[in-house]
Design a protein around this motif. Structure first.
Motif, PDB file in Angstrom:
ATOM      1  N   TYR A  86      -3.452  -0.073   1.719  1.00  0.00           N
ATOM      2  CA  TYR A  86      -4.100   0.903   3.634  1.00  0.00           C
ATOM      3  C   TYR A  86      -4.150   2.296   2.970  1.00  0.00           C
ATOM      4  N   VAL A  87      -5.407   2.892   3.399  1.00  0.00           N
ATOM      5  CA  VAL A  87      -5.156   4.357   2.905  1.00  0.00           C
ATOM      6  C   VAL A  87      -5.993   5.020   4.590  1.00  0.00           C
ATOM      7  N   PRO A  88      -4.998   5.512   5.001  1.00  0.00           N
ATOM      8  CA  PRO A  88      -4.974   6.441   6.044  1.00  0.00           C
ATOM      9  C   PRO A  88      -5.858   7.629   6.625  1.00  0.00           C
ATOM     10  N   GLN A  89      -6.413   7.864   7.741  1.00  0.00           N
ATOM     11  CA  GLN A  89      -7.443   9.827   7.531  1.00  0.00           C
ATOM     12  C   GLN A  89      -6.643   9.711   7.277  1.00  0.00           C
ATOM     13  N   MET A  90      -4.856  10.344   7.952  1.00  0.00           N
ATOM     14  CA  MET A  90      -4.755  11.296   7.247  1.00  0.00           C
ATOM     15  C   MET A  90      -3.565  11.414   5.606  1.00  0.00           C
ATOM     16  N   LEU A  91      -3.672  12.506   4.958  1.00  0.00           N
ATOM     17  CA  LEU A  91      -3.092  12.447   3.830  1.00  0.00           C
ATOM     18  C   LEU A  91      -2.209  11.455   3.574  1.00  0.00           C
ATOM     19  N   SER A  92      -2.283  10.959   2.405  1.00  0.00           N
ATOM     20  CA  SER A  92      -1.237   9.982   2.165  1.00  0.00           C
ATOM     21  C   SER A  92      -0.559  10.475   0.326  1.00  0.00           C
ATOM     22  N   ALA A  93      -0.871  11.302  -0.656  1.00  0.00           N
ATOM     23  CA  ALA A  93      -0.303  11.861  -1.686  1.00  0.00           C
ATOM     24  C   ALA A  93       0.262  12.887  -1.381  1.00  0.00           C
ATOM     25  N   ASP A  94       1.055  13.055  -2.435  1.00  0.00           N
ATOM     26  CA  ASP A  94       1.611  14.173  -2.390  1.00  0.00           C
ATOM     27  C   ASP A  94       1.821  15.668  -2.867  1.00  0.00           C
ATOM     28  N   GLY A  95       1.385  16.733  -1.796  1.00  0.00           N
ATOM     29  CA  GLY A  95       0.710  17.693  -2.423  1.00  0.00           C
ATOM     30  C   GLY A  95       1.772  17.870  -4.263  1.00  0.00           C
ATOM     31  N   ALA A  96       3.170  18.511  -4.162  1.00  0.00           N
ATOM     32  CA  ALA A  96       3.553  18.879  -4.609  1.00  0.00           C
ATOM     33  C   ALA A  96       4.575  17.990  -6.029  1.00  0.00           C
ATOM     34  N   LEU A  97       3.412  17.298  -5.513  1.00  0.00           N
ATOM     35  CA  LEU A  97       3.541  15.930  -7.268  1.00  0.00           C
ATOM     36  C   LEU A  97       2.229  16.125  -8.133  1.00  0.00           C
ATOM     37  N   THR A  98       2.722  15.443  -9.147  1.00  0.00           N
ATOM     38  CA  THR A  98       1.193  15.045  -9.552  1.00  0.00           C
ATOM     39  C   THR A  98       0.476  13.777  -9.211  1.00  0.00           C
ATOM     40  N   ALA A  99      -0.365  13.752 -10.131  1.00  0.00           N
ATOM     41  CA  ALA A  99      -0.961  12.019  -9.771  1.00  0.00           C
ATOM     42  C   ALA A  99       0.072  11.229 -10.266  1.00  0.00           C
ATOM     43  N   ILE A 100       0.852  11.797 -11.206  1.00  0.00           N
ATOM     44  CA  ILE A 100       1.679  10.256 -12.342  1.00  0.00           C
ATOM     45  C   ILE A 100       3.194  10.103 -11.098  1.00  0.00           C
ATOM     46  N   GLU A 101       3.519  11.622 -10.609  1.00  0.00           N
ATOM     47  CA  GLU A 101       4.071  11.036  -9.691  1.00  0.00           C
ATOM     48  C   GLU A 101       4.147  10.427  -8.752  1.00  0.00           C
ATOM     49  N   ASN A 102       2.875  10.890  -8.023  1.00  0.00           N
ATOM     50  CA  ASN A 102       2.698   9.783  -6.930  1.00  0.00           C
ATOM     51  C   ASN A 102       2.883   7.946  -7.313  1.00  0.00           C
ATOM     52  N   LEU A 103       1.664   8.150  -7.959  1.00  0.00           N
ATOM     53  CA  LEU A 103       1.549   6.271  -8.860  1.00  0.00           C
ATOM     54  C   LEU A 103       2.857   5.648  -9.057  1.00  0.00           C
ATOM     55  N   ASN A 104       3.829   6.758  -9.938  1.00  0.00           N
ATOM     56  CA  ASN A 104       4.520   6.409  -9.846  1.00  0.00           C
ATOM     57  C   ASN A 104       6.231   5.813  -8.991  1.00  0.00           C
ATOM     58  N   LEU A 105       5.808   6.433  -8.153  1.00  0.00           N
ATOM     59  CA  LEU A 105       6.788   6.284  -6.518  1.00  0.00           C
ATOM     60  C   LEU A 105       6.259   4.898  -5.876  1.00  0.00           C
ATOM     61  N   SER A 106       4.684   5.273  -6.054  1.00  0.00           N
ATOM     62  CA  SER A 106       3.955   3.986  -5.070  1.00  0.00           C
ATOM     63  C   SER A 106       4.539   2.928  -6.051  1.00  0.00           C
ATOM     64  N   ALA A 107       4.488   2.985  -7.056  1.00  0.00           N
ATOM     65  CA  ALA A 107       4.594   1.343  -7.868  1.00  0.00           C
ATOM     66  C   ALA A 107       6.103   0.840  -6.914  1.00  0.00           C
ATOM     67  N   ARG A 108       6.841   1.974  -7.407  1.00  0.00           N
ATOM     68  CA  ARG A 108       8.727   1.892  -7.066  1.00  0.00           C
ATOM     69  C   ARG A 108       8.000   1.444  -6.399  1.00  0.00           C
ATOM     70  N   LEU A 109       7.496   1.783  -5.291  1.00  0.00           N
ATOM     71  CA  LEU A 109       7.659   1.041  -3.389  1.00  0.00           C
ATOM     72  C   LEU A 109       7.199  -0.256  -3.242  1.00  0.00           C
TER      73      LEU A 109
END
Length: 269
Positions: A86-109
């Protein structure tokens, strides 16, 4: 993988949602085939967001039923969530993290660990075209880069069905077409994609089939070319929208809709 025994990726029967006795969605019947891009169109307030929130188990239906990837949204919500992105219209990526960090967080979830997680994250970075900027903070990204990252996050676990709410709102034409290419790649790999959009060019270019909602009810469903032919020999998808929704595109919106759109444009740059 998609369960071949299920005739549809999404199947909706008499789905209804009321808020304080006001029906936001009234008796929706709809089927979405496996491996297609399906567009959900309609004026603001037509019921699009309500439908998506129920299909992604964020809202409980008042009545009716629906299955997503073969699982009942009311009786099997956990299984539904495991099989969708699910990709909402609202921002779902964390701007204070890098792309790799965002993806690692999502992967763990999503329960991905070890070598599998590292491989999926590496593939996601390549899919999003972010190799050169994967270690930069997301707040430095352009709107198109953010949207590609959000799609990569939502598909790390190889969902059978992907939901996107206004996937290219606020993007420039080049970034918009890049997002379209990513979605077409996912469809070609077998992912079923349901998008909401107010962009008729987007709907005409991307969607294998679409439905138009009006005042909480299904106005029409069909393939874009068939719907245009139904309205007139030289009809555009704009004409189809106006014909079946009864609302001119220039009238489609209110203060809240305009505010939300502009907030998204400012966010995505």
């Amino acid at each position: 993988m998609t369960d071949a025994t299920e005739p549809f990726a999404i199947s909706i029967s008499q789905l209804r949602k009321c808020f304080d006795h006001v029906a936001a969605l009234e008796g929706l019947d709809l089927q979405v085939a496996h491996g297609c891009i399906f567009g959900l169109l309609g004026p603001n307030g037509a019921g699009k967001s309500t439908a998506i929130k129920m299909l992604t188990t964020l809202l409980d239906p008042t009545s009716g039923s629906a299955t997503v990837a073969g699982f009942d949204i009311a009786r099997q919500p956990v299984e539904v969530r495991r099989h969708i992105g699910y990709v909402p219209q609202m921002l779902s990526a964390d701007g204070a993290l890098t792309a790799i960090e965002n993806l690692n967080l999502s992967a763990r979830l999503h329960g991905l660990h070890g070598a599998q997680r590292r491989a999926r994250v590496k593939d996601a970075i390549a899919f999003a075209g972010l190799e050169a900027s994967a270690s930069k903070l997301v707040r430095t990204y352009s709107g198109g880069m953010i949207r590609r990252l959000e799609i990569a996050q939502a598909t790390l676990h190889n969902p059978q069905v992907l939901f996107l709410d206004e996937p290219t709102i606020g993007l420039d034409p080049i970034a918009r077409r890049t997002v379209w290419e990513r979605l077409e790649q996912l469809r070609d790999k077998g992912t079923t994609i349901l998008i909401t959009t107010h962009d008729m060019e987007e709907a005409d270019t991307l969607c294998d089939e679409l439905a138009i909602l009006h005042q909480g009810r299904l106005a029409v469903v069909g393939k874009p070319d068939a719907l245009k032919a139904q309205v007139g020999e030289q009809a555009s998808l704009d004409d189809v929208f106006v014909h079946f929704s009864g609302v001119g595109l220039e009238q489609d919106g209110n203060y809240r809709g305009t505010r939300d759109s502009r907030d998204a444009i400012q966010r995505l740059g």
